[in-house]
Design a protein around this motif. Structure first.
Motif, PDB file in Angstrom:
ATOM      1  N   VAL A 140      13.189  -4.619  -7.398  1.00 32.76           N
ATOM      2  CA  VAL A 140      14.104  -4.939  -6.376  1.00 32.76           C
ATOM      3  C   VAL A 140      13.214  -4.884  -5.082  1.00 32.76           C
ATOM      4  O   VAL A 140      12.806  -3.646  -4.850  1.00 32.76           O
ATOM      5  CB  VAL A 140      15.262  -4.296  -6.351  1.00 32.76           C
ATOM      6  N   LEU A 141      13.008  -5.727  -4.183  1.00 33.85           N
ATOM      7  CA  LEU A 141      12.636  -5.596  -3.030  1.00 33.85           C
ATOM      8  C   LEU A 141      13.409  -6.280  -1.948  1.00 33.85           C
ATOM      9  O   LEU A 141      13.925  -7.335  -2.206  1.00 33.85           O
ATOM     10  CB  LEU A 141      11.255  -6.455  -3.037  1.00 33.85           C
ATOM     11  N   SER A 142      13.534  -5.512  -0.711  1.00 35.68           N
ATOM     12  CA  SER A 142      14.575  -6.044   0.262  1.00 35.68           C
ATOM     13  C   SER A 142      13.824  -6.653   1.522  1.00 35.68           C
ATOM     14  O   SER A 142      12.604  -6.252   1.704  1.00 35.68           O
ATOM     15  CB  SER A 142      15.436  -5.201   0.520  1.00 35.68           C
ATOM     16  N   VAL A 143      14.333  -7.593   2.101  1.00 30.43           N
ATOM     17  CA  VAL A 143      13.643  -8.380   3.158  1.00 30.43           C
ATOM     18  C   VAL A 143      13.451  -7.340   4.433  1.00 30.43           C
ATOM     19  O   VAL A 143      12.751  -7.658   5.325  1.00 30.43           O
ATOM     20  CB  VAL A 143      14.217  -9.527   3.576  1.00 30.43           C
ATOM     21  N   THR A 144      14.220  -6.259   4.476  1.00 32.39           N
ATOM     22  CA  THR A 144      13.910  -5.313   5.446  1.00 32.39           C
ATOM     23  C   THR A 144      12.782  -4.355   5.279  1.00 32.39           C
ATOM     24  O   THR A 144      12.377  -3.254   6.077  1.00 32.39           O
ATOM     25  CB  THR A 144      14.928  -4.487   5.662  1.00 32.39           C
ATOM     26  N   GLU A 145      11.935  -4.448   4.107  1.00 36.51           N
ATOM     27  CA  GLU A 145      10.991  -3.642   3.768  1.00 36.51           C
ATOM     28  C   GLU A 145       9.506  -4.353   4.335  1.00 36.51           C
ATOM     29  O   GLU A 145       8.236  -3.391   4.073  1.00 36.51           O
ATOM     30  CB  GLU A 145      10.924  -3.354   2.350  1.00 36.51           C
ATOM     31  N   GLY A 146       9.240  -5.414   4.545  1.00 41.78           N
ATOM     32  CA  GLY A 146       8.009  -5.897   4.999  1.00 41.78           C
ATOM     33  C   GLY A 146       7.358  -6.506   3.864  1.00 41.78           C
ATOM     34  O   GLY A 146       7.426  -6.575   2.804  1.00 41.78           O
ATOM     35  N   GLU A 147       6.838  -8.014   4.433  1.00 41.24           N
ATOM     36  CA  GLU A 147       6.401  -8.822   3.424  1.00 41.24           C
ATOM     37  C   GLU A 147       5.117  -8.404   2.328  1.00 41.24           C
ATOM     38  O   GLU A 147       5.060  -8.825   1.725  1.00 41.24           O
ATOM     39  CB  GLU A 147       5.690 -10.154   4.174  1.00 41.24           C
ATOM     40  N   ASP A 148       4.242  -7.378   3.192  1.00 33.70           N
ATOM     41  CA  ASP A 148       3.081  -6.966   2.570  1.00 33.70           C
ATOM     42  C   ASP A 148       3.653  -5.655   1.393  1.00 33.70           C
ATOM     43  O   ASP A 148       2.526  -5.133   0.738  1.00 33.70           O
ATOM     44  CB  ASP A 148       2.079  -6.480   3.531  1.00 33.70           C
ATOM     45  N   LYS A 149       4.649  -5.520   1.184  1.00 32.51           N
ATOM     46  CA  LYS A 149       4.859  -4.456   0.090  1.00 32.51           C
ATOM     47  C   LYS A 149       4.327  -4.719  -1.218  1.00 32.51           C
ATOM     48  O   LYS A 149       3.634  -3.770  -1.743  1.00 32.51           O
ATOM     49  CB  LYS A 149       6.492  -4.562  -0.103  1.00 32.51           C
ATOM     50  N   PRO A 150       4.335  -5.882  -1.858  1.00 31.23           N
ATOM     51  CA  PRO A 150       3.600  -6.229  -2.857  1.00 31.23           C
ATOM     52  C   PRO A 150       2.097  -5.994  -3.138  1.00 31.23           C
ATOM     53  O   PRO A 150       1.704  -5.326  -3.898  1.00 31.23           O
ATOM     54  CB  PRO A 150       3.712  -7.659  -3.371  1.00 31.23           C
ATOM     55  N   LEU A 151       1.731  -6.172  -1.936  1.00 28.97           N
ATOM     56  CA  LEU A 151       0.020  -5.696  -1.722  1.00 28.97           C
ATOM     57  C   LEU A 151      -0.124  -4.171  -1.857  1.00 28.97           C
ATOM     58  O   LEU A 151      -1.090  -3.780  -2.315  1.00 28.97           O
ATOM     59  CB  LEU A 151      -0.401  -6.317  -0.478  1.00 28.97           C
TER      60      LEU A 151
END
Lengths: 221, 138
Positions: A140-151
């Protein structure tokens, strides 16, 4: 004198995971390991998920946290078996290990369960390394965490079979690049479905739960 | 609702200040120690483990400097307190599922740089105790 060993460091955990997997297979229980960083909305997502499928699949949850029973208390509204694991009273293990799941399982009647959801400790690093005997891993990844979290956490996104992009109801208030986060996810895991959801207002939950139902029915029937 | 308080990892309770060292590598270090101890041949009496050889992949979540630190803490006041860790870091290598091209990406991009197809990881995930060096003290 050199003694050859050639053993994986997590041999003991992997053996426990294999035993768990055998039990789950025998009992025809689908197991989904849900992981994320703290605050992404795992518990809220699970509440919405169970509300959507609870009349079709018999669900149970094992919740892992370092401290407190708060998540289990929130999940109590679902009227399903919930086991809370606290890894240490004063701050302990940052992930759930297979032997912990083995212990927690003893408190669930698996003959009365189709879908066991494990809400892992909030952490995007360690849980990805620890097999607990699950069939599916979801991040689960939320849009408040930043687009580059996966990287920043590629192992987690590589190790999971699906991503839930949560809190999309907040997009009008954020400068969030939806296309970028999907691009980053797919450059790490090209096959990963990404479900845009809101655990707040329920949007996207049907697509996510339909996908999970298909996986569950394939195993349990 | 059942609540379990489990203050241990891998079946082993942390001792003393280990319980307050919350690092991923701490549980890894305790597992390495257990494997090393279990690997000493039964017919070797009074063995001292001088060195432990490890392979740690660069795509694993283990950071070697943290692991050394945690090993030092975990082995403190034990028979392994002077044991050295020899760590071989294994680079991330990927192989294209389509054209079979192998490469070592500098960034987390798991698409073939030649044909943009998905890839498999062929090395870089290792967390392995390869061997131990022991001396007999009889």
């Amino acid at each position: 004198m050199e003694v050859k060993v050639v053993r994986h460091v997590l041999d003991a955990n992997n053996a426990a995971a294999a035993r768990n997997r055998m039990v789950f297979a025998e009992k025809k229980v689908m197991v989904v390991n849900v992981m994320s960083s703290p605050g992404s909305g795992k518990t809220a997502t699970l509440i919405k998920t169970i509300e959507a499928i609870g009349d079709q699949l018999r669900c149970a949850v094992i919740v892992g946290d370092i401290c407190t029973t708060r998540d289990a208390e929130r999940l109590a509204v679902c009227n399903i078996p919930v086991v809370q694991v606290n890894t240490n009273e004063f701050g302990g293990d940052c992930h759930l290990a297979a032997h912990v799941i083995s212990k927690a399982m003893e408190n669930i009647d698996l003959d009365a369960v189709d879908l066991l959801i494990v809400e892992n400790v909030g952490n995007l690093v360690c849980p990805a390394e620890f097999d607990i005997g699950e069939d599916l891993r979801v991040v689960v990844l939320s849009v408040t965490e930043g687009e580059d979290k996966p990287l920043k956490y590629p192992l987690m996104f590589r190790a999971c079979q699906a991503a839930l992009l949560n809190k999309v109801d907040l997009l009008p208030y954020l400068e969030y690049d939806l296309a970028a986060v999907k691009q980053y996810i797919h450059q790490i895991n090209p096959d990963m479905p990404v479900f845009e959801i809101s655990a707040n207002d329920g949007r996207g939950i049907a697509d996510w739960t339909n996908w999970m139902k298909r996986q569950t029915l394939a195993k349990t029937y | 609702m059942e609540v379990w308080n489990l203050a241990y990892t891998g079946g082993r309770r942390y001792r003393g200040n280990q319980a307050f060292l919350i690092m991923h590598e701490m549980s890894i270090a305790t597992e390495i120690i257990a494997i090393a101890r279990a690997s000493v041949p039964e017919n070797v009496s009074g063995a001292e483990i001088k060195q432990i050889y490890l392979k740690i992949g660069k795509f694993s979540t283990v950071i070697p400097t943290n692991l050394r630190f945690c090993f030092e803490v975990a082995a403190h006041q034990s028979e392994l307190k002077d044991t050295l860790l020899e760590i071989e870091e294994v680079p991330l290598t990927i192989r294209c599922r389509n054209c079979r091209f192998e490469e070592r990406p500098d960034e987390p991009v798991f698409l073939c740089s030649r044909c943009n197809s998905p890839v498999d990881i062929i090395s870089g995930n290792e967390m392995e105790v390869v061997s131990i060096e022991i001396t007999e003290n009889n």
